[in-house]
Design a protein around this motif. Structure first.
Motif, PDB file in Angstrom:
ATOM      1  N   GLN A 366       0.823  -1.159   0.027  1.00  0.00           N
ATOM      2  CA  GLN A 366      -0.148   0.127   0.006  1.00  0.00           C
ATOM      3  C   GLN A 366       0.748   1.338   0.013  1.00  0.00           C
ATOM      4  N   GLY A 367       0.559   1.958  -1.030  1.00  0.00           N
ATOM      5  CA  GLY A 367       1.571   3.191  -1.063  1.00  0.00           C
ATOM      6  C   GLY A 367       2.920   3.222  -1.579  1.00  0.00           C
ATOM      7  N   SER A 368       3.000   2.166  -2.031  1.00  0.00           N
ATOM      8  CA  SER A 368       4.709   1.731  -2.306  1.00  0.00           C
ATOM      9  C   SER A 368       5.125   2.092  -3.830  1.00  0.00           C
ATOM     10  N   VAL A 369       6.407   1.986  -4.190  1.00  0.00           N
ATOM     11  CA  VAL A 369       7.019   2.184  -5.553  1.00  0.00           C
ATOM     12  C   VAL A 369       7.324   0.848  -5.759  1.00  0.00           C
ATOM     13  N   LEU A 370       6.980   0.401  -7.024  1.00  0.00           N
ATOM     14  CA  LEU A 370       7.349  -1.037  -7.507  1.00  0.00           C
ATOM     15  C   LEU A 370       8.353  -0.775  -8.709  1.00  0.00           C
ATOM     16  N   TYR A 371       9.489  -1.151  -8.371  1.00  0.00           N
ATOM     17  CA  TYR A 371      10.523  -0.746  -9.496  1.00  0.00           C
ATOM     18  C   TYR A 371      10.732  -1.984 -10.322  1.00  0.00           C
ATOM     19  N   HIS A 372      10.589  -1.950 -11.662  1.00  0.00           N
ATOM     20  CA  HIS A 372      10.888  -3.049 -12.668  1.00  0.00           C
ATOM     21  C   HIS A 372      12.286  -3.125 -12.624  1.00  0.00           C
ATOM     22  N   CYS A 373      13.058  -3.928 -11.902  1.00  0.00           N
ATOM     23  CA  CYS A 373      14.334  -4.051 -11.991  1.00  0.00           C
ATOM     24  C   CYS A 373      14.955  -5.410 -11.598  1.00  0.00           C
ATOM     25  N   GLY A 374      15.874  -6.003 -12.265  1.00  0.00           N
ATOM     26  CA  GLY A 374      16.542  -7.203 -11.863  1.00  0.00           C
ATOM     27  C   GLY A 374      17.975  -6.843 -11.744  1.00  0.00           C
ATOM     28  N   PRO A 375      18.313  -6.704 -10.456  1.00  0.00           N
ATOM     29  CA  PRO A 375      19.603  -6.317 -10.030  1.00  0.00           C
ATOM     30  C   PRO A 375      20.792  -7.228 -10.089  1.00  0.00           C
ATOM     31  N   VAL A 376      22.077  -6.720 -10.183  1.00  0.00           N
ATOM     32  CA  VAL A 376      23.288  -7.621  -9.708  1.00  0.00           C
ATOM     33  C   VAL A 376      23.274  -7.557  -8.076  1.00  0.00           C
ATOM     34  N   VAL A 377      23.498  -8.617  -7.895  1.00  0.00           N
ATOM     35  CA  VAL A 377      23.594  -8.677  -6.183  1.00  0.00           C
ATOM     36  C   VAL A 377      24.852  -9.505  -5.683  1.00  0.00           C
ATOM     37  N   MET A 378      25.479  -8.989  -4.966  1.00  0.00           N
ATOM     38  CA  MET A 378      26.626  -9.719  -4.160  1.00  0.00           C
ATOM     39  C   MET A 378      26.183  -9.908  -2.638  1.00  0.00           C
TER      40      MET A 378
END
Length: 547
Positions: A366-378
């Protein structure tokens, strides 16, 4: 690791983090030719800064690489199976080191292999050559966003706004122009095209991608194709699509056209679209040891910085958004507003959207921002760290987005390339907005992430998981607001009008006359009867002529 594996690992790492000089020059030219103080020039400034950041920190320019396309030419002294295994080991190690995002997914189970290995990944083409002392390897890292904008035409065909494309050079011209127009900003323009005229459906696409191994500033040895390439570059940049599809003067940075023979019944025009993050390098290796002897597509001198000033220049008119957002705050936003997002947000791509259509969310949205992103994560000492975090192409979520916004009370979705009419209606009904980030700017956006707070749905793999992150001043542009306005629809429609003005023929439909060399000799083929009813052909010509 063997010396050969180490050399390939260095090739992958350098390709991921450094653009070749011809691409740098093309992007620098675009940066200086775009109209200042426009959305397109802002995007180009972010891109230039991102390129510099990737070089300085040896981080991925863009995290996406659907197509790790390796071309191997060797003298045939090594077994292809051994070469392939060395290449696979290097790809897996590059992934472990965060130079490549885990991008290989089982098409039946949806499971991510985690190391970029699996049937069909990486894509490797072997070819023997006569040089017994050296091995040549070229690499292209091509993202899924631009891969999705590849297109193939079977002519004759009818093209929107251009009319009929025939089996002529002018018909090919229309197909290429349509390919530029249909990509809009979804392939991270400014883009480069590899084109194949002819071949079959498979060889056409392969040969089109092979054109991307040419440098952007070379000249086609075929005068007709050289003229076509020059025309497409000039005409494509008059369509007003611009960087990221924001409108503007820089839509293309390259067009390279090749040709293959075809069957009489088929005439294909295949177009391979590549984005501004045109990652292409190559190496020459010692065939006996695997040691790196020299680089291809690279200059000896260090690359000069590209950015001019701050990547996203502040004007004081930016709207600061602190997540979670209220409907009242979102309803005040208008198309064209530049926003700086801070607070806690979530990432969500294809797998997350499909999941949310059938299940409750693992977190409160609720009230959020949903980011279309597939990150590189270490993962360092038990803590996650995101090293590349550019946006993915949003249009893939069009079947789901409006329903998910309404069901979970999401106030903003952020990605690249825009979304369609269904999402636009959903934004208006629910009081939400679409924020367009700058595609490919993986290093720039990773700097805006203060902390990884958690992760959900990790079973989908690192790129497809839902990452809970805290960001500060994450820049984006409102391109679809809650009042029914869409910059993407506006640019799409305006560029269609400009495209229709290019429908008139440019190249003659009559094939050029065949010019025989002065010393060419003519021969006729005479049938001779051989044994067993066979017919063979004999070349007959004037005295002293060698057929």
């Amino acid at each position: 690791m063997s010396l050969f594996q180490e050399s390939i690992l260095e090739l992958i790492s350098e390709t991921s983090t450094n653009l070749p000089p011809d691409v740098r020059r093309a992007m620098a030219d675009g940066l200086h030719s775009e109209t200042p103080a426009t959305q397109a020039s802002q995007a180009l400034n972010v891109i230039a800064t991102n390129i510099d950041m990737a070089t300085q920190d040896e981080g991925p320019i863009c995290q996406d690489h659907r197509d790790a396309h390796l071309q191997d030419q060797d003298p045939g002294g090594r077994q292809p199976t051994v070469l392939r295994e060395d290449l696979r080991h290097a790809v897996a190690e590059a992934t472990r080191r965060g130079k490549l995002r885990p991008n290989s997914v089982d098409s039946l189970t949806g499971k991510n292999s985690g190391d970029n290995l699996g049937p069909g990944t990486p894509i490797v083409h072997f070819e023997q050559w006569e040089n017994a002392e050296e091995i040549e390897i070229k690499l292209i890292l091509k993202g899924g966003g631009c891969e999705n904008k590849n297109i193939q035409y079977s002519v004759p065909c009818e093209l929107p706004h251009l009319g009929r494309a025939d089996r002529t050079l002018d018909g090919v011209r229309k197909c290429i122009l349509h390919a530029v127009w249909q990509a809009q900003g979804q392939g991270c323009s400014a883009g480069a095209l590899g084109v194949c005229i002819g071949g079959d459906r498979t060889s056409g696409y392969t040969h089109a991608k092979e054109q991307l191994f040419r440098t952007l500033d070379d000249t086609n040895p075929n005068p007709q194709l050289a003229a076509l390439e020059d025309y497409i570059m000039k005409a494509g940049n008059t369509l007003g699509i611009g960087t990221m599809g924001f409108g503007g003067q820089v839509t293309l940075i390259g067009c390279k056209v090749g040709v293959l023979n075809r069957l009489p019944a088929s005439f294909f025009v295949s177009v391979a679209y590549d984005c501004w993050a045109f990652r292409r390098l190559g190496v020459i290796l010692d065939a006996s040891t695997g040691a790196l002897k020299r680089w291809l597509y690279r200059e000896d001198k260090p690359a000069a910085p590209m950015a001019v000033g701050e990547g996203f220049p502040r004007t004081g008119k930016e709207v600061r958004l602190q997540a979670p957002l209220t409907e009242e705050k979102v309803r005040r936003l208008k198309m064209g507003d530049v926003v700086l997002v801070s607070g806690e947000i979530y990432t969500g791509r294809d797998a997350v959207h499909a999941y949310l259509m059938k299940h409750d969310s693992p977190v409160k949205l609720q009230g959020s921002v949903l980011y279309h992103c597939g990150p590189v994560v270490m993962k360092d000492n038990g803590h996650y760290r995101i090293t590349a975090a550019g946006p993915t192409t949003s249009i893939r979520e069009e079947p789901y987005q409006a329903e998910i916004i309404e069901r979970f009370g999401i106030r903003a979705v952020m990605g690249k390339g825009g979304m369609g009419a269904r999402t636009l209606a959903g934004l208006k009904a629910s009081g939400a907005v679409y924020l367009n980030a700058i595609g490919g700017a993986a290093q720039y956006y990773s700097r805006c992430i203060e902390e990884v707070l958690g992760v959900h749905l990790l079973e989908f793999g690192i790129p497809e998981a839902m990452w809970h992150i805290r960001v500060k001043d994450l820049p984006a542009i409102v391109t679809m607001d809650s009042h029914g306005n869409s910059l993407h629809a506006d640019v799409h429609n305006a560029s269609a009008v400009l495209l229709s003005k290019l429908a008139e023929p440019v190249f003659s439909e009559d094939p050029p006359p065949l010019q025989r060399p002065a010393r060419e000799r003519r021969f006729r083929l005479e049938p001779l009867q051989a044994g067993s009813g066979q017919t063979i052909l004999r070349a007959a010509g004037p005295p002293h002529a060698s057929p």
